[in-house]
Enzyme design. Structure first.
Site, PDB file in Angstrom:
ATOM      1  CG  ASP A 215      -2.287   0.696   0.858  1.00  0.00           C
ATOM      2  OD1 ASP A 215      -2.236   1.900   0.536  1.00  0.00           O
ATOM      3  OD2 ASP A 215      -3.349   0.060   0.918  1.00  0.00           O
ATOM      4  CG  HIS A 237      -1.261   1.245  -3.370  1.00  0.00           C
ATOM      5  ND1 HIS A 237      -2.433   1.141  -2.644  1.00  0.00           N
ATOM      6  CD2 HIS A 237      -1.085   0.035  -3.957  1.00  0.00           C
ATOM      7  CE1 HIS A 237      -2.945  -0.075  -2.786  1.00  0.00           C
ATOM      8  NE2 HIS A 237      -2.140  -0.761  -3.574  1.00  0.00           N
TER       9      HIS A 237
END
Length: 376
Positions: A215, A237
């Site tokens: 993430d 991410h």
């Protein structure tokens, strides 16, 4: 006469003794000082003992502590100036719960890892590919809440069940030499393993972290004067602002991301605001950022997030202003998009981009509201 003198002398000595009684007070003071001594805790009882004694120790050493299932290693409310040292491997029992596994608060606190120390979440016990979106309830790892003029240094975190550092209500907090290693989650269902989530803080300095996760490497949801420098971010991410909006604090002001590398990630540079929400994003700088192996977006800035997903329709309630991108460069996969900008009319302004070069991916045909100084 002799008898009277003797009685007088005894009375005088007695009065002197009474008057001298306060001289004992420094001894009590010394005793109180020694109670704030160095304390070492270990094994299966170490967490409970440390929690019980935390305000009595100036230095708390946690050596191979086994934290019981469903228990927070609660080091909140430490006395000013306390040092916490992790030695060996800190482990955590298994239970489905929200956590956190560790929580620290106080003023002038130092948290550090000794050489070779590791906090091992053994996250595979919880990983199911769903993160916080369902499946097993997973504990967050480390709450760095309400820390003032403090530092966290040389901490190695292995395989977090879900989000790692939650930084909230911090003032002048430095995190240096942090390693977040959830690489095992790439093939074992790790998800939402954000490394650093920042909210409602003023003065956060994160230097030279090494992150492999699934993430955001950094997500600033709110806060001022946040600096993220020298990071190595793998997987995940990217380095993000937001999503901004929909919280009690929706202001991001003065964020600098500098001298960072992002590789094998879904995104590189990302700013996202919430559809229909209000707030502010201003004074954000990305400088000297190198991207490689980016799968989806090299640069993505959008004002359309709702329930964690883009809607395709931007709103203007959270304007993005005074945004600087300086020497942001690198490569995106051929199936990805180099740059994507989706701004509501007039909601993005005062942008300065120089030395921005993202190649390898596609050129988006869906960009909207591109302000002067930027390109898509």
């Amino acid at each position: 006469m002799a008898s009277s003198l003797k009685l007088g002398l005894i009375a005088l000595l007695g009065a002197t003794a009474v008057n001298a009684a306060p001289a004992a007070e420094p001894v009590l003071g010394t005793s109180l000082l020694t109670s704030r001594a160095s304390c070492t805790f270990s094994g299966s009882s170490g967490a409970a003992e440390a929690i019980k004694s935390k305000t009595s120790c100036s230095t708390i050493t946690l050596s191979n502590v086994e934290v019981p299932a469903g228990t927070t290693l609660d080091l909140t409310g430490l006395k000013s100036g306390t040092t916490v040292i992790f030695e060996g491997t800190t482990t955590f029992g298994y239970k489905e719960w929200e956590g956190p596994l560790v929580s620290v608060s106080g003023t002038s606190i130092t948290v550090q890892g000794a050489s070779g120390a590791q906090l091992n979440g053994d996250g595979a016990r919880w990983w199911d590919g769903k993160g916080t979106n369902g499946g097993k309830t997973k504990p967050k790892f480390f709450y760095a809440h309400s820390l003032t003029n403090s530092k966290i240094e040389n901490i190695y975190i292995k395989n977090s069940p879900v989000q790692v550092f939650s930084i909230n209500g911090a003032k002048e907090l430095t995190l240096s030499g942090i390693t977040v290693d959830t690489a095992d989650g790439d093939s074992n269902g790790g998800h939402n393993t954000d490394a650093f989530d920042v909210g409602s803080s003023n003065g956060v300095y994160i230097t030279s972290p090494i992150v492999h996760n699934q993430d955001d490497c950094l997500a600033v949801n709110s806060g001022t004067n946040v600096h993220f420098t020298g990071a190595q971010c793998t997987g995940g991410h990217g380095i993000s602002i937001g999503s901004v909006g929909g919280r009690s604090d929706n202001t991001v002001d003065g964020v600098t991301v500098e001298s960072c590398t992002i590789k094998d990630s879904d995104n590189g540079v990302r700013i996202k605001t919430v559809y229909g929400a209000t707030g502010t994003v201003q004074g954000v700088t990305y400088k000297d950022i190198t991207l490689s192996g980016i799968a989806k977006y090299g640069i993505v800035i959008e004002q359309d997030y709702e329930n964690g997903s883009p809607t395709g329709t931007p709103t203007s309630g959270v304007p993005i202003t005074d945004l600087t991108l300086d020497n942001v460069h690198g490569t995106v996969a051929s199936s990805g998009v180099d740059t994507y900008i989706l701004c509501a009319s007039g909601a993005c302004s005062d942008w300065s981009w120089s030395g921005v070069s993202i190649t390898g991916g596609q050129t988006s045909k869906k960009c909207k509201g591109i302000p002067s100084g930027a390109s898509c």
